[in-house]
Write a protein that holds these residues in place. Structure first.
Motif, PDB file in Angstrom:
ATOM      1  N   TYR A  32      27.006  20.300  27.825  1.00 47.95           N
ATOM      2  CA  TYR A  32      26.472  21.198  26.742  1.00 47.95           C
ATOM      3  C   TYR A  32      27.223  20.783  25.303  1.00 47.95           C
ATOM      4  N   ALA A  33      28.430  20.510  25.591  1.00 47.86           N
ATOM      5  CA  ALA A  33      29.109  20.196  23.946  1.00 47.86           C
ATOM      6  C   ALA A  33      30.485  19.386  24.573  1.00 47.86           C
ATOM      7  N   THR A  50      34.224  19.797  17.487  1.00 51.10           N
ATOM      8  CA  THR A  50      33.410  19.965  18.570  1.00 51.10           C
ATOM      9  C   THR A  50      32.057  19.607  18.083  1.00 51.10           C
ATOM     10  N   ARG A  52      27.743  20.232  19.337  1.00 49.96           N
ATOM     11  CA  ARG A  52      26.800  20.454  20.766  1.00 49.96           C
ATOM     12  C   ARG A  52      25.954  19.225  20.806  1.00 49.96           C
ATOM     13  N   TRP A  53      25.684  18.756  22.008  1.00 51.02           N
ATOM     14  CA  TRP A  53      25.005  17.666  22.368  1.00 51.02           C
ATOM     15  C   TRP A  53      23.354  17.971  21.834  1.00 51.02           C
ATOM     16  N   SER A  57      25.027  20.061  15.961  1.00 55.14           N
ATOM     17  CA  SER A  57      25.682  20.963  15.352  1.00 55.14           C
ATOM     18  C   SER A  57      27.217  20.751  15.621  1.00 55.14           C
ATOM     19  N   THR A  58      27.939  20.969  14.512  1.00 56.47           N
ATOM     20  CA  THR A  58      29.492  20.741  14.737  1.00 56.47           C
ATOM     21  C   THR A  58      30.333  21.762  14.246  1.00 56.47           C
ATOM     22  N   GLN A  99      32.292  20.539  27.679  1.00 60.25           N
ATOM     23  CA  GLN A  99      31.754  22.141  28.231  1.00 60.25           C
ATOM     24  C   GLN A  99      30.524  21.724  28.678  1.00 60.25           C
ATOM     25  N   TYR A 106      35.451  25.045  27.538  1.00 59.36           N
ATOM     26  CA  TYR A 106      35.550  23.551  27.644  1.00 59.36           C
ATOM     27  C   TYR A 106      36.199  23.373  29.166  1.00 59.36           C
TER      28      TYR A 106
END
Length: 119
Positions: A32-33, A50, A52-53, A57-58, A99, A106
């Motif tokens: 997911y991330a 971090t 998100r895949w 978004s970071t 995660q 995570y």
């Protein structure tokens, strides 16, 4: 199972740059991330950045904002951390983490890579 492998750590002088890489393997479709965390001796592990895949978004901690940049490779489940203007306080073991979908946090960690910044 997801496995993570970091590379790219090392010794650099203050003001220098390093690029960390993290390659994920295994059941990567469950990710997911992904993100970077770090831990210095005597301190708790802290989040660095971090991503998100889906969507990309970071998130960035304030301490590295403007100096570090997280990115990802869409072809493979790889992430990178470009670290510029490094400071001695950036010295730490840097961990790649993932995660998985359905996880509350995570839950997959790499072995870590040492980054040392000399003054």
């Amino acid at each position: 199972q997801v496995r993570l492998e970091e590379s790219g750590g090392g010794l650099v002088q203050a003001g220098g740059s390093l690029r960390l890489s993290c390659a994920a393997s295994g059941r990567t479709v469950t990710i997911y991330a992904m993100g970077w965390f770090r831990q210095s001796p005597g301190k708790e592990r802290e989040i660095v950045q971090t991503i998100r895949w889906a969507g990309g978004s970071t998130y960035s901690s304030d301490s590295v904002k403007g100096r570090f940049a997280i990115s990802r490779s869409l072809r493979q489940y790889n992430i990178y951390l470009q670290m510029n203007d490094l400071k001695p306080e950036d010295t730490a073991v840097y961990y790649c983490a993932a995660q998985r979908i359905g996880a509350s946090n995570y839950d997959v960690w790499g072995q870590g890579t040492q980054v040392t910044v000399s003054s």
